[in-house]
Scaffold this active site. Structure first.
Site: not given
Ligand code: PGA
Length: 249
Positions: A10, A12, A95, A97, A167, A173, A213
């Site tokens: 992803n 982003k 997602h 976010e 997630e 993150g 992560s």
């Molecule tokens: P991350 O993000 O691996 O940076 O924690 C995962 C995601 O948001 O899909």
């Protein structure tokens, strides 16, 4: 039949079209695999260069979002037909976010999931709890509610083909990864929820990823859990490390 693992990056809101071409040139030889489906979910403006740069490889391109209408006066949105015409195969939906910053609701996501299937796009549907919800002990109830609300009137034949990404929001993150036990517990509960709403065959077919992560050091342990069929990877998907995650074995 055993479920094929699927590892999706992803990206982003990272990478310009020019940088997309460079990054794909770097990652392409590192993510070759016949055991794992590899997907790069990229920003809308990078889709066309990404499709061109991955032609003839094992990499499928995904979008990070999509609107639920066919076309029309929806300034700034991307339609499923546009994605399909460009060569996109997957679309991340819901997602955390997008839920948090852009106020996407389960009701809208339900429309998006149905619309994606109408166009033969495979949704990567995200769900996950906040740290507060985990500490309150309501993680499994919350996830079951998210899954049930988003899948209203989605037929079993579609659910069998989709990807669900668990997630935990506190792991995204942050560098804090869920333990493999925590991740497996929720992924198992998602599969049981699918079995409850649909049937055992559908539950056995749906692929469930862990995200939050994921890195080269924890991928093997996470992806070896019986109910975890791969991962949705943010930060590490923009680095050569992604090749190690795909080849986690
Ligand atoms: P991350 O993000 O691996 O940076 O924690 C995962 C995601 O948001 O899909």
């Amino acid at each position: 039949m055993e479920r094929k693992k699927i590892v999706a990056g992803n990206w982003k809101m990272n990478m310009t079209p020019a940088k997309t071409v460079e990054l794909i040139a770097t990652l392409k030889p590192l993510v070759e695999s016949i055991d794992v489906d590899v997907v790069f979910c990229v920003p809308a403006i990078d889709i066309v260069p990404a499709i061109t740069a991955t032609r003839g490889t094992n990499i499928a391109i995904g979008a990070e979002n999509m609107y639920f209408e066919e076309s029309g006066a929806y300034t700034g949105e991307i339609s499923p037909e546009m994605l399909v015409d460009a060569g996109v195969k997957y679309v991340i939906l819901g997602h955390s976010e997008r839920r948090e910053y852009f106020h996407e609701t389960d009701e809208e996501l339900n429309k998006k999931v149905k619309k994606a299937f109408e166009h033969s796009l495979t949704p990567i549907l995200c769900c996950g709890e906040t740290l507060e919800q985990r500490e309150m002990g309501i993680t499994l109830d919350w996830i079951r509610m998210q899954i049930k609300s988003v899948l209203v009137d989605v037929p079993a034949s579609d659910v069998a083909k989709m990807v669900i990404a668990y997630e935990p929001i506190w792991a995204i993150g942050t560098g804090v990864t869920a333990t493999s036990e925590q991740a497996e517990e929720v992924c198992k509960a998602i599969r049981e929820c699918i079995a409850e709403i649909y049937d055992e065959d559908t539950a056995k077919s749906v692929r469930i990823q862990y995200g939050g992560s994921v890195n080269a050091g924890n991928a093997k342990e996470l992806f070896s859990q019986p109910n975890i069929d791969g991962g949705l990877v943010g930060g590490a998907s923009l680095k050569p490390e992604f090749g190690k995650i795909v080849n986690y074995k």
